[in-house]
Enzyme design. Structure first.
Site, PDB file in Angstrom:
ATOM      1  N   GLU A 127     -12.392   1.637   3.697  1.00 59.66           N
ATOM      2  CA  GLU A 127     -11.759   1.582   5.026  1.00 59.66           C
ATOM      3  C   GLU A 127     -12.599   2.349   6.032  1.00 59.66           C
ATOM      4  OE1 GLU A 127      -7.317   1.522   5.638  1.00 59.66           O
ATOM      5  OE2 GLU A 127      -7.562   3.005   4.040  1.00 59.66           O
ATOM      6  N   GLU A 163       0.847  -1.199   0.000  1.00 56.81           N
ATOM      7  CA  GLU A 163       0.000   0.000   0.000  1.00 56.81           C
ATOM      8  C   GLU A 163       0.876   1.239   0.000  1.00 56.81           C
ATOM      9  OE1 GLU A 163      -2.781   0.281   3.190  1.00 56.81           O
ATOM     10  OE2 GLU A 163      -3.749  -1.622   2.689  1.00 56.81           O
TER      11      GLU A 163
HETATM   12  O1    G Z   1      -3.708   5.212   6.644  1.00 55.84           O
HETATM   13  P1    G Z   1      -4.126   3.794   6.769  1.00 55.84           P
HETATM   14  O2    G Z   1      -5.367   3.536   5.966  1.00 55.84           O
HETATM   15  O3    G Z   1      -3.066   2.792   6.526  1.00 55.84           O
HETATM   16  O4    G Z   1      -4.519   3.654   8.291  1.00 55.84           O
HETATM   17  C1    G Z   1      -5.436   2.818   8.848  1.00 55.84           C
HETATM   18  C2    G Z   1      -5.695   3.399  10.212  1.00 55.84           C
HETATM   19  O5    G Z   1      -7.082   3.434  10.506  1.00 55.84           O
HETATM   20  C3    G Z   1      -5.058   2.629  11.320  1.00 55.84           C
HETATM   21  O6    G Z   1      -4.654   3.550  12.277  1.00 55.84           O
HETATM   22  C4    G Z   1      -6.223   1.794  11.837  1.00 55.84           C
HETATM   23  O7    G Z   1      -6.033   1.386  13.168  1.00 55.84           O
HETATM   24  C5    G Z   1      -7.365   2.761  11.705  1.00 55.84           C
HETATM   25  N1    G Z   1      -8.682   2.167  11.548  1.00 55.84           N
HETATM   26  C6    G Z   1      -8.976   0.984  10.966  1.00 55.84           C
HETATM   27  N2    G Z   1     -10.320   0.763  10.948  1.00 55.84           N
HETATM   28  C7    G Z   1     -10.878   1.852  11.525  1.00 55.84           C
HETATM   29  C8    G Z   1     -12.251   2.214  11.791  1.00 55.84           C
HETATM   30  O8    G Z   1     -13.217   1.512  11.491  1.00 55.84           O
HETATM   31  N3    G Z   1     -12.430   3.412  12.401  1.00 55.84           N
HETATM   32  C9    G Z   1     -11.392   4.228  12.746  1.00 55.84           C
HETATM   33  N4    G Z   1     -11.699   5.376  13.357  1.00 55.84           N
HETATM   34  N5    G Z   1     -10.117   3.909  12.510  1.00 55.84           N
HETATM   35  C10   G Z   1      -9.846   2.736  11.900  1.00 55.84           C
HETATM   36 MN    MN Z   2      -3.094   1.477   4.913  1.00 58.90          MN
END
Ligand code: G
Ligand code: MN
Ligand code: G
Length: 396
Positions: free
Chosen positions: A349, A262
């Site tokens: 995400e 990624e």
């Molecule tokens: O930037 P990147 O997409 O790699 O980061 C993913 C980040 O988002 C990580 O810090 C992860 O712990 C967090 N994360 C993953 N799923 C969720 C979610 O459902 N809600 C929130 N608020 N954060 C999330």
């Molecule tokens: Mn990521």
């Protein structure tokens, strides 16, 4: 009910008195138990915030205690102490972390009172700041040599967050989120050390060590899932990265298509020309590439078209808002459409609710990731989680 914030469990009265006194001077009330069982038998532990635990005790040992505490009172932060050798202390430390406990530090006896009071005061500062792991560090800044030590001592650990198919709810893969189990600062989030790793160039070694560790765990568990690793742009300046990764994947008998690298839009665009060589050769060897946090950077559509990516991840700020914010919803819809037209998979995400999960199915997104499914977890918990997820989907 126990209403002291600190509990000390040690069968040695002299040590316990010493620890209690340091704790008092650090501004905490404490209670002491000679036998761990007495502590566990108390029904309500909600007021207890910190457990200072001796590892070697006659009645119940520290390892059993760790397991029990992780299960029944996961909110508790842990300080481990012991007179036994450092490797056992280290193993116990790993165990505590694998169980998801927050470890404030480990103290090898005899220790100076300042070391204990520092752990307690750090906890207090982080806690008063409202953060769990405190983005605000009471402490000195993390140094390059500390980060180097983390590499040598294998203190950097992958946590895994699942991704499932929005077509059939099957588990497809996991994103790796790096954690640093620091011996005295506790569990650190990437934000707290990745910038330093990038500045010092250590990010290359860190990323390679991480991928090797992930590959080893994947082959140990015989996983056929994909695994997504976040890459800083600088890592793509390693011209032999494709060859190095190929060697690792051969060694563990994994298919290159199981690895998804990624990279954020912003990072790729800044180094587009330099990285393109490396990115293209990675694709030719069968590794996959994904654009992370899509929608927050500044790639043009032409550049998106030029990049040899197989997947786009929609930034979670849009996903979280899409239920009540029309613009966010429009962006999500458009990115899904764009990804489809370009023949890329699209990952949503930050899926936190069942409602959003359902809505994304209607919108035609391919893959979901977020707290609705699970938070990032250590490798050992993956199989249990999959079972839990399948049961949940079967009972729908
Ligand atoms: O930037 P990147 O997409 O790699 O980061 C993913 C980040 O988002 C990580 O810090 C992860 O712990 C967090 N994360 C993953 N799923 C969720 C979610 O459902 N809600 C929130 N608020 N954060 C999330
Ligand atoms: Mn990521
Ligand atoms: O859960 P979370 O706080 O883990 O992640 C925060 C951010 O850190 C995310 O944006 C993620 O992309 C980044 N990150 C997580 N692990 C790594 C890693 O191994 N390398 C790099 N470069 N970034 C990472």
């Amino acid at each position: 009910m126990l209403n002291t914030p600190v509990v000390i469990v040690d069968d040695d009265l002299a040590v316990a008195d010493f620890v209690a006194e340091v704790t008092r001077q650090s501004g905490f009330q404490s209670r002491h138990f000679l036998d761990g069982r007495e502590f566990l038998d108390i029904a309500d532990h909600r007021q207890v915030k910190i457990l200072i635990l001796d590892l070697m005790m006659p009645e119940i040992d520290g390892i059993e205690m760790i397991r029990y505490v992780a299960d029944k009172m996961p909110h508790i932060s842990l300080i481990l102490m012991s007179g036994i050798d450092a490797s056992i202390l280290h193993a116990a430390q790993e165990l505590a972390v694998e169980h998801g406990l927050k470890l404030l530090g480990v103290l090898q006896k005899p220790f100076h009172p300042d070391r204990l009071s520092k752990l307690l005061l750090d906890w207090k500062k982080d806690h008063e700041a409202g953060g769990i792991q405190g983005s605000r560090f009471s402490d000195s800044e993390i140094s390059e040599s500390e980060l180097r030590e983390a590499l040598v001592n294998k203190q950097l650990k992958p946590y895994y967050q699942p991704q499932v198919s929005l077509n059939n709810h099957q588990v497809l893969g996991f994103e790796v989120l790096l954690r640093w189990q620091h011996p005295s600062r506790g569990l650190l989030a990437p934000m707290q050390f990745i910038p330093l790793a990038e500045q010092t160039g250590l990010i290359k070694e860190i990323s390679l060590q991480l991928i090797e560790q992930v590959a080893r765990q994947w082959s140990q568990f015989n996983f056929i899932y994909t695994v997504s690793v976040n890459m800083s742009a600088a890592v793509f300046s390693l011209l032999d990265l494709p060859e190095q990764l190929e060697i690792v994947f051969k060694k563990y008998h994994l298919d290159p298509s199981q690895l998804i690298l990624e990279i954020t839009e912003t990072a790729i665009m800044e180094e587009l020309v330099k990285s393109l060589d490396c990115l293209t050769r990675l694709r030719m060897k069968g590794f996959q590439l994904s654009i992370d946090d899509f929608g927050t950077g500044y790639s043009s559509l032409v550049q998106l078209h030029q990049l040899p990516v197989s997947e786009i991840k929609i930034d979670m700020q849009f996903i979280k808002k899409m239920e009540y914010d029309k613009e966010a919803l429009a962006i999500v819809e458009t990115v899904i459409l764009l990804a489809k037209k370009l023949g890329h998979n699209v990952v949503a995400e930050g899926v936190e609710t069942r409602k959003i999960y359902q809505r994304l199915i209607e919108l035609g997104a391919d893959i979901a990731q977020g707290y609705y499914l699970a938070r990032p977890m250590p490798a050992e918990e993956i199989e249990n989680w999959i079972q839990h997820w399948q049961n949940m989907m079967d009972s729908e």
